[in-house]
Design an enzyme around this catalytic site. Structure first.
Site, mmCIF file in Angstrom:
data_model
loop_
_atom_site.group_PDB
_atom_site.id
_atom_site.type_symbol
_atom_site.label_atom_id
_atom_site.label_comp_id
_atom_site.label_asym_id
_atom_site.label_seq_id
_atom_site.Cartn_x
_atom_site.Cartn_y
_atom_site.Cartn_z
ATOM 1 C CB CYS A 26 -1.042 -0.106 1.081
ATOM 2 S SG CYS A 26 -0.313 -0.221 2.817
ATOM 3 C CG HIS A 535 21.501 -20.433 1.381
ATOM 4 N ND1 HIS A 535 21.304 -21.249 0.115
ATOM 5 C CD2 HIS A 535 20.322 -20.088 1.576
ATOM 6 C CE1 HIS A 535 20.216 -21.303 -0.165
ATOM 7 N NE2 HIS A 535 19.360 -20.621 0.525
#
Length: 614
Positions: A26, A535
């Site tokens: 928004c 990772h």
């Protein structure tokens, strides 16, 4: 601000791409629908530079950014691959009651439109100002063309809502737009002139209604369409779905909308509008005080957009009191920022307060004030509430209403009527909040003590920390990793290792802050403060934990060299995935120097990186 880096950090701390069901934005915040909110790290998100606050409400995980939200959203879109159909139809683990679900759908449907609605409203405000001052004539072609631009989104609102509601509910947005368009199709509109108030469909009476600028008929129709679409997908063969689903949706939903959904929606809207106007006429002062005082807290919880359909329906009927009343809260917030700006002697705080004034005054965006000032200095919330109550009460007493949708600001003042009444009410809200801030101050003893303690505890000398290698293998620069989130340093600086064996050991002494359920990634916070992310591989989350096993869990304390995770290098490669492993310091900004100690190869437990904190 590095929007790419911030987007990467936000993506990581909301649980990664696989945890994002949907994301929209928004005016000031990213609104995530996550599969599992528990996988998101709210505290880490709130500590990111560029994030004002995090609000979890109505099933949404809302990350408040401020006026730069669109830039961050673009970077998230480019970095994250979200399959709309897949993500919207996958069952979420969130437990949301029916009221929260309704607010979630309303908010998610209007959020993409708020910028366009506000922009069109500001254009209408500009036209009102130009005609009031006789700079532009209402008979001129210029006025007519600009008025068409300002009116279009409001007139064709059912079409836009058809698209956004369908998207929110996981249906085809273009079919949803078609359903909305039928309510405004010229031949149907022409029936109003030819047939009057009623026609028929297969002998069933159809009440003819003008659906321009309406909200609730589209909400009802598209909600039913989304449910129908899911049912039809289960019974229609995939090869026929491309044309059968839209055709059946139009054949079934459009007539039902004309016969039932549309008139019922209009009746609901009229009833709500009548009730609001009754309250406003009978208890304008009380209604104004409640909305003016409470709007700030609705904004903080991120549910203020739930009022948008009621505001738009009121505007379609000629005028809306809600916008006029809640504007008092906005101007009270601006008053707080102005008061802090004048009161404080702290240069950084003065700069912060000054920087929040312009977005508030010119565009009505006040989240930087709320999260940067009001929540930091709790007295500010009290001053805002008092200013909002008094200003809203005055607005209700004097009978101000909005004639067009726009965010409350000094530029949108011309859309309110009576103009003088509105200006008086907003000045009162602003003056009360600013005056209380100047007279009573905004800092309490607890806040001052906390700030002093923080200053005393800040380290003044350099502090080194060594990060050991968690793997054995070939060392590569991070920019060679085939993943833009890592190669761009969006998550922080580091190196990558092409492992020769599938065994991960701890690079630091510390605590395991995160272990992904698929075991392909682990986060550790060292005792010295470094936040290390390991990772394993690229896109290996898709393996769903296959070929991985873990010897630890989240919350475990680990020591340098301790065994953490095993993975099968050969089988992961055979499955088509890279095993190159980024080792990232996610809080790199906390260090004044980042020293890469690598050679071309490294053994597990050897020195890999050295960090220097100031």
């Amino acid at each position: 601000m590095n929007y790419k880096k911030l987007a990467g950090e936000i993506n990581y701390f909301v649980g990664g791409e696989e945890n994002i069901k949907n994301v929209v934005h928004c005016a000031t915040r990213l609104r995530f629908n996550l599969h599992d909110n528990k996988k998101a790290d709210k505290e880490k998100l709130e500590n990111l530079d560029g994030v004002l606050s995090v609000v979890v409400n109505s099933g949404q995980f809302q990350v408040v950014i401020g006026s730069h939200v669109s830039e961050v959203f673009k970077e998230i879109q480019s970095a994250v691959n979200i399959d709309g159909d897949k993500n919207n139809t996958t069952p979420s683990k969130q437990k949301v009651n029916i009221i929260e679900k309704v607010f979630e759908v309303i908010s998610g449907s209007f959020s993409p439109l708020l910028g366009a609605l506000a922009g069109a409203g500001m254009l209408r405000a500009l036209l009102a100002l130009l005609t009031m001052t006789d700079i532009l004539s209402t008979d001129s072609g210029t006025y007519t063309i600009l008025l068409a631009a300002g009116n279009a989104i409001f007139y064709f609102l059912p079409i836009f809502l058809g698209i956004t509601i369908s998207t929110k509910l996981g249906a085809n947005p273009y079919v949803g737009g078609m359903i909305g368009a039928t309510l405004l199709e010229p031949n149907f509109i022409g029936l109003l002139q030819v047939r009057g108030d009623i026609t028929d469909f297969l002998g069933i009476p159809v009440v003819l209604v003008n659906y321009a600028s309406s909200v609730f008929p589209a909400f009802i129709a598209i909600t039913i369409y989304a449910l129908l679409n899911r049912c039809l997908k289960k019974i229609i063969h995939k090869d026929l779905q491309m044309f059968m689903l839209p055709m059946l949706a139009l054949i079934i939903i459009v007539p039902l909308t004309m016969i039932a959904f549309g008139p019922v929606g209009i009746y609901i809207a009229n009833s709500i509008g009548t009730f609001i106007n009754f309250l406003y006429a009978e208890t304008g002062v009380l209604t104004g005080a409640i909305l003016g005082g409470g709007w700030t807290f609705l904004t903080l919880f991120g549910i203020h957009t739930g009022f948008t359909p009621f505001i738009l329906e009121n505007l379609a009927s000629g005028g809306d009191p809600i916008l006029a009343l809640v504007s008092a809260a906005v101007f009270a917030q601006i008053g707080l920022a102005f008061g802090v700006f004048l009161k404080t002697e702290d240069k950084k705080l003065k700069a912060l307060a000054g920087s929040t004034l312009m977005p508030g005054l010119l565009s009505g965006i006040t989240e930087p004030i709320l999260y940067g000032l009001a929540l930091r200095y709790k007295r500010g919330l009290i001053y805002i509430a008092i200013g909002g109550v008094i200003g809203g009460g005055v607005s209700g007493l004097l009978g101000a209403v909005a004639t067009v949708y726009a965010f409350p600001s000094i530029l949108s003042v011309p859309i309110y009527s009576p103009l003088i009444s509105y200006v008086i009410a907003m000045f009162v809200a602003f003056a009360v909040s600013a005056g209380l801030t100047l007279v009573l101050g905004f800092e309490d003893k607890k806040t001052i003590a906390m700030d002093e303690k923080k200053l005393e505890s800040e380290p003044s000398s350099e502090k080194n920390e060594t990060i050991l290698s968690p793997l054995s293998g070939l060392v590569k620069p991070l920019n060679e990793v085939n993943d833009s989130v890592f190669s761009s340093n969006a998550m922080g600086r580091g190196v990558a290792i092409e492992p020769t064996e599938g065994r991960v050991t701890s690079p630091v002494n510390g605590v395991v802050t995160m272990v992904f359920p698929t075991y392909h990634a682990i986060g550790i916070q060292s005792d010295e403060g470094a936040e290390v992310l390991i990772h394993i591989g690229i896109n290996t989350v898709s393996l769903q934990g296959e070929h991985f096993s873990s010897a630890i869990k989240q919350g475990d304390r680990v020591t340098q060299g301790q065994h953490l995770i095993d993975f099968d290098v050969k089988k992961i490669k055979e499955a088509g995935y890279e095993v190159v492993t980024p080792i990232i310091i996610t809080n790199t900004d906390n260090y004044i120097e980042f020293i890469d100690l690598k050679s071309d190869t490294v053994q597990a437990k050897e020195e890999l990186l050295r960090l220097v904190a100031n």
